[in-house]
Every structure is written in structure tokens, then in C-alpha cells.
Motif scaffolding. Sequence first.
Motif, PDB file in Angstrom:
ATOM      1  N   THR A 271      -1.107  -5.636   0.848  1.00  0.00           N
ATOM      2  CA  THR A 271      -1.280  -6.093   2.230  1.00  0.00           C
ATOM      3  C   THR A 271      -0.560  -5.203   3.241  1.00  0.00           C
ATOM      4  OG1 THR A 271       0.649  -7.578   2.036  1.00  0.00           O
ATOM      5  CG2 THR A 271      -1.524  -8.495   1.481  1.00  0.00           C
ATOM      6  N   GLY A 272       0.245  -4.267   2.743  1.00  0.00           N
ATOM      7  CA  GLY A 272       1.014  -3.409   3.631  1.00  0.00           C
ATOM      8  C   GLY A 272       2.260  -4.068   4.186  1.00  0.00           C
ATOM      9  N   ARG A 273       2.604  -5.255   3.688  1.00  0.00           N
ATOM     10  CA  ARG A 273       3.762  -5.991   4.202  1.00  0.00           C
ATOM     11  C   ARG A 273       5.057  -5.222   3.951  1.00  0.00           C
ATOM     12  NH1 ARG A 273       5.474 -11.068   5.729  1.00  0.00           N
ATOM     13  NH2 ARG A 273       7.592 -11.628   5.094  1.00  0.00           N
ATOM     14  N   PHE A 274       5.206  -4.647   2.758  1.00  0.00           N
ATOM     15  CA  PHE A 274       6.430  -3.922   2.443  1.00  0.00           C
ATOM     16  C   PHE A 274       6.597  -2.717   3.366  1.00  0.00           C
ATOM     17  CE2 PHE A 274       6.452  -5.441  -2.254  1.00  0.00           C
ATOM     18  CZ  PHE A 274       6.949  -6.658  -1.834  1.00  0.00           C
ATOM     19  N   ARG A 275       5.502  -1.991   3.591  1.00  0.00           N
ATOM     20  CA  ARG A 275       5.576  -0.824   4.466  1.00  0.00           C
ATOM     21  C   ARG A 275       5.947  -1.236   5.890  1.00  0.00           C
ATOM     22  NH1 ARG A 275       0.804   0.291   4.255  1.00  0.00           N
ATOM     23  NH2 ARG A 275       0.112  -0.369   6.318  1.00  0.00           N
ATOM     24  N   LYS A 276       5.364  -2.321   6.355  1.00  0.00           N
ATOM     25  CA  LYS A 276       5.601  -2.781   7.718  1.00  0.00           C
ATOM     26  C   LYS A 276       6.997  -3.378   7.879  1.00  0.00           C
ATOM     27  CE  LYS A 276       3.890  -6.113  11.147  1.00  0.00           C
ATOM     28  NZ  LYS A 276       2.886  -7.166  11.413  1.00  0.00           N
ATOM     29  N   LYS A 277       7.436  -4.158   6.891  1.00  0.00           N
ATOM     30  CA  LYS A 277       8.691  -4.889   7.021  1.00  0.00           C
ATOM     31  C   LYS A 277       9.922  -4.074   6.610  1.00  0.00           C
ATOM     32  CE  LYS A 277       7.311  -9.128   8.211  1.00  0.00           C
ATOM     33  NZ  LYS A 277       7.811  -9.857   9.396  1.00  0.00           N
ATOM     34  N   LEU A 278       9.782  -3.229   5.591  1.00  0.00           N
ATOM     35  CA  LEU A 278      10.957  -2.600   4.987  1.00  0.00           C
ATOM     36  C   LEU A 278      11.151  -1.140   5.362  1.00  0.00           C
ATOM     37  CD1 LEU A 278      10.731  -4.106   1.386  1.00  0.00           C
ATOM     38  CD2 LEU A 278      11.885  -5.031   3.407  1.00  0.00           C
TER      39      LEU A 278
END
Length: 209
Positions: free
Chosen positions: A94-101
Motif C-alpha cells: 500500500t506504500g504505507r511504510f514508504r509514506k510513514k517511515l
Amino acid sequence: MSSLTVTDEQVSATPAKVIQPAWVRIMHWTNAVAMILMILSGWQIYNASPLFGFSFPREYTLGGWLGGGLLWHFAAMWLLMINGLAYLVTGFATGRFRKKLLPITPSGVLHDVRAALTFKLGHDDLSVYNYVQRALYAGIILVGVLIVLSGLGMWKPVQLHWLVMLFGDYPTARYVHFFCMAAICAFLVIHVALALLVPKSLRAMIIGR
């Protein structure tokens, strides 16, 4: 006065921003339960053959004896592995790690550590992680991978001898497993403390908004 009333109604009618989607909340609490079960049962296993000159209090262990501790540990292990793997795959997909971390920079971490120590670190936008949060969350993911790999090597040292050799030998894998457990415990203490200091972050992890 009427325009003010309309504005208030408009504000109250505006839906709250979703900060934590449902899949994050479900996997977060599942991981939390699995980790606690693994820690308490792991302490029971540790007490049967301590690495250091201390044992964990019996009232804070799970299983009652070595065999019981192993049963709880293995059951929680599968829960943590399956849920953790699903969390990693979904987070990357979902790209969450790239966006959040990301990004994580030493200067950014040092800046936010100083701000936190002087109580100047803001928490207005919970959808954006500060550098300290990014470093902690990224670090605990790596620790989680290490503790699973070292645990699998300890569980099947003959069948998975190649995995044990990644850590050097079996005793070293035990030490890695122990210190990863200690790191997770420290993370949980910090995580809970921050949640209590910023209650709206806990609310977001429960209801999403």
C-alpha cells in the motif's frame, strides 16, 4: 451570530480524518497480543535455562512450567508470524511504510529527540510520524525479523542449521533472541508511555479517527 452558528454546524458535520485504517488497527492489536503472550511464555522458557544470573518472577510468566511455556510460545509464534507477515506485505504493497517511515535521517532524529526532551515536540498531526517515531517503528520491524529468525533457528537447530549459522552458533542465537526480546519490551514501555501522554493517538488506534 447566525453565521457563527452555521460555521459551528459545518465544523461538527465534517467527518473526522481517518488516521489509522481498519487493517492497521486489527493487525496492530493482534501483534500486541501475540507479543505479550510470547514475552511472558518466553520468560517461562528462559527460567528453565537462564542465560544470566537472574530469573523472571514466576507470577509474570506464562505456562506454569517449561512444557506449558513452550506450548504458549509456539502458539503465539504462529499468530505473530502470520499476522506480522501480512502486516509487512500490506505495508509495502500500500506504500504505507514508504509514506510513514521515510525518510529517516540522523539529523532529523537528533532534532526531534532534543525537542521531545524539552517538551517541544508537536503532536498536532497524528497522520505524520516524527523522526523519533520513524526510527522506533523501523527499528522494531527489524528487531521483529531478527527475533523470529533466531527463534526459528533455536526451535529447529538441526533442520534449520543454516539459519543458526547466520548468527554464528546456537548459543549466539539465544543471546540475539534474548536481546531482541529486551528491545521489544523497551519499545512497548516507550510506546505505551507516549500513548498515555498523547491520548488522541490511542483513540486513533482504537476507532481510527
